[in-house]
Design a protein around this motif. Structure first.
Motif, mmCIF file in Angstrom:
data_model
loop_
_atom_site.group_PDB
_atom_site.id
_atom_site.type_symbol
_atom_site.label_atom_id
_atom_site.label_comp_id
_atom_site.label_asym_id
_atom_site.label_seq_id
_atom_site.Cartn_x
_atom_site.Cartn_y
_atom_site.Cartn_z
ATOM 1 N N UNK A 151 0.837 -1.213 0.000
ATOM 2 C CA UNK A 151 0.000 0.000 0.000
ATOM 3 C C UNK A 151 0.867 1.256 0.000
ATOM 4 N N UNK A 152 1.975 1.216 0.738
ATOM 5 C CA UNK A 152 2.883 2.368 0.748
ATOM 6 C C UNK A 152 3.506 2.576 -0.633
ATOM 7 N N UNK A 153 3.934 1.490 -1.256
ATOM 8 C CA UNK A 153 4.527 1.597 -2.587
ATOM 9 C C UNK A 153 3.489 2.049 -3.615
ATOM 10 N N UNK A 154 2.248 1.626 -3.445
ATOM 11 C CA UNK A 154 1.187 2.065 -4.350
ATOM 12 C C UNK A 154 0.967 3.576 -4.207
ATOM 13 N N UNK A 155 0.973 4.058 -2.978
ATOM 14 C CA UNK A 155 0.835 5.498 -2.754
ATOM 15 C C UNK A 155 2.039 6.248 -3.319
ATOM 16 N N UNK A 156 3.221 5.673 -3.154
ATOM 17 C CA UNK A 156 4.424 6.285 -3.723
ATOM 18 C C UNK A 156 4.346 6.328 -5.249
ATOM 19 N N UNK A 157 3.755 5.298 -5.845
ATOM 20 C CA UNK A 157 3.607 5.257 -7.300
ATOM 21 C C UNK A 157 2.710 6.403 -7.767
ATOM 22 N N UNK A 158 1.654 6.663 -7.006
ATOM 23 C CA UNK A 158 0.751 7.770 -7.343
ATOM 24 C C UNK A 158 1.516 9.095 -7.315
ATOM 25 N N UNK A 159 2.314 9.297 -6.283
ATOM 26 C CA UNK A 159 3.067 10.556 -6.179
ATOM 27 C C UNK A 159 4.159 10.637 -7.243
ATOM 28 N N UNK A 160 4.744 9.504 -7.629
ATOM 29 C CA UNK A 160 5.740 9.515 -8.710
ATOM 30 C C UNK A 160 5.105 9.968 -10.015
ATOM 31 N N UNK A 161 3.932 9.418 -10.296
ATOM 32 C CA UNK A 161 3.235 9.799 -11.524
ATOM 33 C C UNK A 161 2.910 11.284 -11.548
ATOM 34 N N UNK A 162 2.411 11.799 -10.419
ATOM 35 C CA UNK A 162 2.107 13.232 -10.343
ATOM 36 C C UNK A 162 3.370 14.075 -10.469
ATOM 37 N N UNK A 163 4.468 13.624 -9.873
ATOM 38 C CA UNK A 163 5.728 14.366 -9.941
ATOM 39 C C UNK A 163 6.255 14.410 -11.375
ATOM 40 N N UNK A 164 6.128 13.319 -12.107
ATOM 41 C CA UNK A 164 6.580 13.302 -13.504
ATOM 42 C C UNK A 164 5.731 14.254 -14.336
#
Length: 159
Positions: free
Chosen positions: A72-85
């Motif tokens: 779940x933490x990595x999934x949330x991190x993936x969301x923030x990575x996508x937004x950051x890109x």
């Protein structure tokens, strides 16, 4: 034979029968005691096995919860990575490779000169790139989570 001797023989026979009957009763009592001891030992073994199984299951649940939390933490991190890109592309801090850039402003025809946003595709490409990065990161997180769960299950199966 006198009455006294006959009475004595009857008493001796009665005592003999009483001794035989008592001996059988004692044997039955010992046998029942042995059965009870065996049943108690079996119940204790079953109880100990149930406790061991419960402890193993609790460990498995803890490992599964840890894997799920990490996922779940990595999934949330993936969301923030996508937004950051996507934000980085919009701000110009990141650039797409040439093959992903799409049309350039100098190659846009004069037909779109009056439009307020001649290359709306650039914003769409930024958003799309962000979604692609997010999806890839979520897939990576899912694969790592599943692999961690398999490893945790295998560790739990070993004695």
């Amino acid at each position: 034979m006198s009455i006294l001797s006959r009475a004595l023989i009857v008493v001796i026979l009665a005592l003999g029968l009483l001794a035989i009957w008592q001996r059988g009763s004692v044997a039955n009592a010992k046998r029942e005691r042995d059965y009870a001891v065996t049943a108690r030992v079996s119940a204790e073994v079953e109880r100990d096995n149930a406790k061991a199984i419960t402890a193993i299951e609790r460990q498995r649940v803890k490992r599964a919860e840890a894997v799920a939390t990490q996922y779940e933490q990595e999934k949330a991190d993936a969301e923030s990575k996508g937004l950051a890109v996507a934000d980085g592309l919009r701000a110009g801090n990141l650039r797409l490779q040439q093959r992903w850039q799409g049309c350039e402003a100098s190659r846009v025809s004069d037909l779109g000169a009056g439009i307020a946003q001649p290359d709306a595709g650039a914003d769409d490409r930024s958003s799309s790139a962000g979604r692609i990065v997010r999806a890839a990161a979520q897939c990576d997180a899912q694969v790592r989570g599943l692999q961690a769960q398999v490893r945790a299950d295998r560790e739990g199966d070993q004695p």
